[in-house]
Design a protein around this motif. Structure first.
Motif, mmCIF file in Angstrom:
data_model
loop_
_atom_site.group_PDB
_atom_site.id
_atom_site.type_symbol
_atom_site.label_atom_id
_atom_site.label_comp_id
_atom_site.label_asym_id
_atom_site.label_seq_id
_atom_site.Cartn_x
_atom_site.Cartn_y
_atom_site.Cartn_z
ATOM 1 N N TYR A 1 27.161 16.797 67.729
ATOM 2 C CA TYR A 1 26.678 17.552 68.892
ATOM 3 C C TYR A 1 27.595 17.271 70.087
ATOM 4 C CZ TYR A 1 23.572 19.579 72.370
ATOM 5 O OH TYR A 1 23.057 20.369 73.385
ATOM 6 N N LEU B 1 16.991 18.378 60.607
ATOM 7 C CA LEU B 1 16.361 19.039 61.751
ATOM 8 C C LEU B 1 15.084 19.741 61.296
ATOM 9 C CD1 LEU B 1 16.331 19.871 64.675
ATOM 10 C CD2 LEU B 1 17.845 21.759 64.131
ATOM 11 N N GLN C 1 11.315 18.957 62.567
ATOM 12 C CA GLN C 1 10.452 19.996 63.142
ATOM 13 C C GLN C 1 9.158 20.136 62.341
ATOM 14 O OE1 GLN C 1 13.398 22.429 65.875
ATOM 15 N NE2 GLN C 1 12.913 23.576 64.049
ATOM 16 N N HIS D 1 6.988 17.243 63.475
ATOM 17 C CA HIS D 1 6.430 17.382 64.825
ATOM 18 C C HIS D 1 5.390 18.508 64.899
ATOM 19 C CE1 HIS D 1 7.514 16.203 69.172
ATOM 20 N NE2 HIS D 1 6.310 16.695 69.164
ATOM 21 N N TRP D 2 5.681 19.650 64.286
ATOM 22 C CA TRP D 2 4.699 20.740 64.285
ATOM 23 C C TRP D 2 3.445 20.309 63.539
ATOM 24 C CZ3 TRP D 2 4.691 24.174 67.799
ATOM 25 C CH2 TRP D 2 5.839 24.829 68.241
ATOM 26 N N ALA E 1 8.142 25.660 61.421
ATOM 27 C CA ALA E 1 9.228 24.706 61.664
ATOM 28 C C ALA E 1 10.587 25.356 61.454
ATOM 29 C CB ALA E 1 9.073 23.501 60.743
ATOM 30 N N ALA E 2 10.651 26.318 60.548
ATOM 31 C CA ALA E 2 11.937 26.953 60.292
ATOM 32 C C ALA E 2 12.296 27.952 61.376
ATOM 33 C CB ALA E 2 11.903 27.652 58.933
ATOM 34 N N LEU E 3 11.287 28.513 62.029
ATOM 35 C CA LEU E 3 11.554 29.598 62.978
ATOM 36 C C LEU E 3 11.489 29.161 64.438
ATOM 37 C CD1 LEU E 3 9.479 32.401 61.231
ATOM 38 C CD2 LEU E 3 11.955 32.168 61.271
ATOM 39 N N PHE E 4 10.718 28.110 64.723
ATOM 40 C CA PHE E 4 10.515 27.753 66.126
ATOM 41 C C PHE E 4 10.943 26.314 66.400
ATOM 42 C CE2 PHE E 4 7.620 31.164 65.125
ATOM 43 C CZ PHE E 4 7.839 32.036 66.179
ATOM 44 N N GLN E 5 11.733 26.169 67.441
ATOM 45 C CA GLN E 5 12.265 24.859 67.798
ATOM 46 C C GLN E 5 11.189 24.008 68.455
ATOM 47 O OE1 GLN E 5 16.323 24.563 69.432
ATOM 48 N NE2 GLN E 5 15.311 24.130 71.357
ATOM 49 N N ILE E 6 11.169 22.727 68.129
ATOM 50 C CA ILE E 6 10.223 21.836 68.797
ATOM 51 C C ILE E 6 10.951 20.562 69.207
ATOM 52 C CG2 ILE E 6 9.390 20.813 66.615
ATOM 53 C CD1 ILE E 6 6.594 20.708 68.032
ATOM 54 N N ASN E 7 10.608 20.067 70.376
ATOM 55 C CA ASN E 7 11.190 18.841 70.922
ATOM 56 C C ASN E 7 12.703 18.762 70.742
ATOM 57 O OD1 ASN E 7 11.132 16.441 72.287
ATOM 58 N ND2 ASN E 7 10.640 15.199 70.484
ATOM 59 N N TRP F 1 18.114 16.807 72.036
ATOM 60 C CA TRP F 1 19.504 16.853 72.524
ATOM 61 C C TRP F 1 19.573 17.426 73.936
ATOM 62 C CZ3 TRP F 1 17.459 19.213 68.265
ATOM 63 C CH2 TRP F 1 17.177 20.584 68.374
#
Lengths: 268, 553
Positions: free
Chosen positions: B81, B107, B111, B114-115, B279-285, B288
């Motif tokens: 990154y 990743l 996700q 977290h979700w 989790a595959a479609l929406f970013q969480i936390n 970075w």
């Protein structure tokens, strides 16, 4: 054609339609947003020389009501003596001025003056007293910023800017209706000008605070995170845990309710 | 000499099953459990949502432990990154970034984890609201209600300890608030903080300690509580909504084997699929974005995950001073002065203790007020317990006001209003909102009950207007069928019981207090329709109908 009409009632037709729809909208959006950023690029490369005389007339007609006939300021607006051409270019160039109405803060809106008129106004205000000038191309050229410098720009942003503008530059609230706007889609020139002039409720970050090189790094960082998108999928506004919580309670729990109803309505 | 002929199965599967059964006696358990009956209703499945989310948390969490390093040693990031490359950070943060960008599927798993955590606590909350509003916590299920409450708190603890692990700026800010709250505890606060953080905040110990809590202690206790919870569900049997053929002594529904095993087993994959899709479609936390933790910066939009939001909101609502009165007090003790930071201590602990205390104690409070100590396996419709529903609604408003306050800055920017005004309004709602919610909900419930009575006694308005020969108009009413009527009449609600004398013939003060509450909650009770009332009402209608019939002749 016959085959198509036979299959249109297939359960998969909805998904096919959805995929086509998404592709078309996404494609159109990509084309549209591409042309916008191209237009912005053209804008910054053009150099327009302003005329003090025309600027003075424009000022008297559009700005003097609040800023005073000689830009000396009044109860409704501050003095513009010594704010420099950069301040005018930012405020007028982003549509913040002329102000639509008095309020805690002037929001950006469709730009009212064309480039020549903005340059004229800037030249007039600059002639009133020394102040920050509109940056030249070299000052805001971020193509030479190395990866290490870019990362350093990120640190500078987090320490100096993120407390108002949010770590992902998505904007945030200040007191009594004031706010720090989102930085997405703001041009390099306008970001630079905002830092040196401190528009609205923003503090000034002069060259001894954050050097010219560091400003360039911050701009490079912002442009980099804007270009990279969100690696994890839809960013949900980059607003942090609130939008994530809202999402799980609406979409997540909603989906679960739908499935529980479906499962319990099926009898053995 | 007798030779016992053993049963020998014919298939391979049968032989293996028989072998296991002969050594464990599992068939009896399977037979017993397989015949457990579960009633079908969508609102009964949120506990399962939470349970399945927990299993998904265990699976995805195990994956994450393979790559996460909870060390607070300093390092320079050299992963892929770019905007953080070369930046000084802790090994914990660096390994979280590696999971996000350099571990295959990392990743996605982060996700998912977290979700699933957000859905875990949300599922528990909805489940708990369902149990409360339908009165499922009544005897014999009071202890299971308490276990459920403990699970909710453990879920929040698991979430908070996990949220802090990446050692990013956002979670570090959250830890700093916790540190502040701990330090606000009079006299011992500073010592507890130093003990927890291994010295002055942030120190170099906290991430490792939270990691042990997060992956070992808290999940182990959750697992234990889940087992207890489910065992009690089996012992008590499942509750059911009222309906024809459903009594306090039976459960109407489908057996575990094969129907519920298939439904519930399938539902696990539905939940897993839904979380994976999200989790595959929406970013969480996006850690970075936040950068490594550093005690100096605090980013705008800094909030905890939703289930801690209400405590954060209470802190945001609390004023530091009220006129000239400062909530920060210096109190003299024999050993010197101590500072009491009430503007932190009160909001951080007050609402939480009050709300959780009420939640745990409610089954006993209700039993004390109503003197209802019978077993209940038939659920209440929320309208048929106006006082409970109203108390629940008040609690929900109280909670949600604090919850909303945690996002006061985003409310301000997104609705273009002043942050200060949002705070003032939410303070007002915080104080009077629960009372208004109580009153409105109770009136609504009573009105709905009266409407039910009306429908049972006089039927549904058919919309057919009849004119009599005399020129009078009347509307035809359609009577409900027996099944629909049963739902509206087959309930029983507690009545106001005035203060009763004890064995010595005395009315104690406590009993007087109980009577006051009983009166407050139950005095305007709407009684269910009795068979006599129903018969009387129908006679009345038949006379009316008789007139119409005679007209036909």
């Amino acid at each position: 054609m016959k085959a198509l009409s036979q299959r249109r009632r297939s359960p998969l037709a909805v998904f096919a339609l959805l995929v086509i729809g998404l592709l078309v909208t996404g494609g159109l959006y990509a084309v549209a947003s591409g042309s916008v950023s191209k237009a912005q690029a053209d804008e910054t490369t053009q150099t327009v020389n302003g005329s003090v005389e025309n600027g003075s007339k424009l000022f008297a007609a559009n700005c003097a009501t609040c800023h005073g006939l000689a830009a000396e300021g009044s109860d409704s607006g501050p003095s513009l003596v010594g704010v420099g051409a950069a301040a005018v270019d930012f405020q007028v160039g982003t549509g913040r001025m002329p102000m639509q109405m008095q309020g805690p803060q002037a929001p950006s809106k469709p730009v009212q003056f064309d480039e020549q008129q903005t340059a004229d106004l800037a030249a007039y205000v600059a002639s009133l007293g020394a102040g920050p000038a509109i940056p030249d191309e070299e000052t805001i050229d971020i193509s030479g910023v190395s990866d290490e410098e870019l990362a350093n720009g990120g640190t500078i942003f987090r320490v100096n800017c993120a407390m108002c503008h949010n770590a992902a530059a998505a904007g945030g609230a200040l007191t009594r209706g004031k706010f720090a706007p989102s930085l997405a889609g703001v041009s390099e020139q306008h970001i630079y000008e905002a830092m040196v002039t401190g528009p609205q409720n923003m503090p000034v970050f002069n060259d001894s605070n954050i050097t010219r090189e560091q400003k360039k790094q911050v701009i490079a960082y912002l442009k980099h995170i804007e270009a990279q998108g969100s690696p994890g999928g839809q960013a949900l506004g980059s607003l942090g845990p609130v939008s994530e919580g809202l999402f799980i309670w609406t979409a997540g729990i909603g989906l679960m309710v739908a499935f529980t109803i479906w499962i319990t309505s099926r009898h053995a | 000499m007798s030779q016992t002929t053993e049963y020998t199965p014919k298939t391979d599967v049968g032989r293996i099953a028989n072998f296991v059964n002969q050594r464990t006696g599992a068939a009896a358990a399977v037979k017993e459990f397989g015949r457990k009956i579960f009633p079908d209703h969508w609102s009964f499945m949120f506990g399962e949502v939470a349970l399945y989310s927990f299993i998904i948390l265990l699976l995805s969490g195990t994956f994450l432990t393979f790559f996460f390093d909870p060390s607070m040693a300093e390092t320079h990031y050299d992963g892929s990154y770019v905007p953080l490359r070369g930046i000084e950070m802790s090994v914990a943060y660096s390994s979280s970034l590696d999971i996000s960008f350099d571990v295959r599927g990392g990743l996605f798993m982060r996700q998912v984890h977290h979700w699933a955590a957000l859905l875990f606590v949300a599922g528990m909350s909805v489940h708990m609201l369902r149990v409360f509003f339908t009165g499922a916590f009544r005897r014999p299920r009071e202890l299971n209600w308490v276990v459920g409450g403990v699970l909710l708190i453990l879920g929040m603890a698991a979430g908070f300890t996990g949220y802090s692990l990446p050692d990013d700026l956002l979670s570090g800010n959250g830890l700093r608030i916790i540190d502040g709250v701990i330090k606000a505890i009079p006299v011992v606060g500073t010592y507890i903080s130093f003990f927890l953080f291994g010295g002055e905040f942030p120190g170099t110990a906290i991430i490792g300690r939270l990691y042990v809590l997060h992956i070992l202690l808290v999940p182990a206790i959750i697992l234990l509580m889940v087992v207890l919870h489910l065992m009690m569900v089996v012992i008590h049997k499942h509750t059911q909504y009222p309906g024809p053929g459903r009594t306090e002594d039976n459960v109407v529904g489908f057996p575990v084997g094969p129907v519920y095993a298939a439904k519930a087993g399938g539902f696990f994959f539905v939940v897993f699929g839904a979380i994976a899709a999200i989790a595959a479609l929406f970013q969480i936390n996006p850690i970075w974005n936040y950068g490594p933790y550093d005690p100096s910066p605090v980013s705008a939009g800094t909030q905890p995950d939703w289930y801690i939001g209400w405590v954060d909101g209470a802190l945001r609502l609390m004023p530091g001073v009220l006129g000239d009165f400062s909530f920060e007090r210096n109190v003299a003790f024999p050993w010197g002065h101590n500072t009491f930071v009430f503007n932190v201590l009160l909001p951080a602990l007050g609402p939480a203790l009050f709300l959780l205390g009420l939640l745990f104690a409610w089954p006993w409070i209700e039993r004390w007020i109503t003197k209802d100590n019978r077993e209940h396996h038939i659920l209440d419709r929320p309208r048929n317990a106006p006082f409970r529903t109203a108390v629940g609604a008040a609690g929900v408003v109280f909670y949600c006001t604090m919850w909303a306050a945690a996002s006061s800055d985003l409310i301000a920017t997104h609705f273009h209003v002043s942050l200060n005004d949002v705070t003032y309004w939410l303070r007002t709602i915080f104080i009077i909102g629960p009372f208004i919610a109580f009153w409105i909900t109770r009136r609504l419930c009573l009105s709905l009950q009266r409407k039910d009575r009306e429908t049972v006694l006089h039927g549904r308005e058919a919309g057919v207007i009849m004119m009599s020969p005399e020129g009078g108009y009347s509307e035809k009413h359609e009577q409900l069928n027996e099944y629909k009527r049963w739902r509206l009449v087959s309930f029983d609600t507690p009545q106001y019981i005035p203060a009763q004398p004890d064995e010595d013939g005395k009315i104690t003060k406590k009993e007087k207090r109980r009577a006051k509450w009983s009166k407050f909650f139950l005095e305007d009770r709407v009684a269910p329709v009795t068979p006599a009332e129903l018969a009387a009402a129908h006679d009345h209608h038949e006379v009316e109908g008789g007139d119409h019939k005679s007209l036909g002749h």
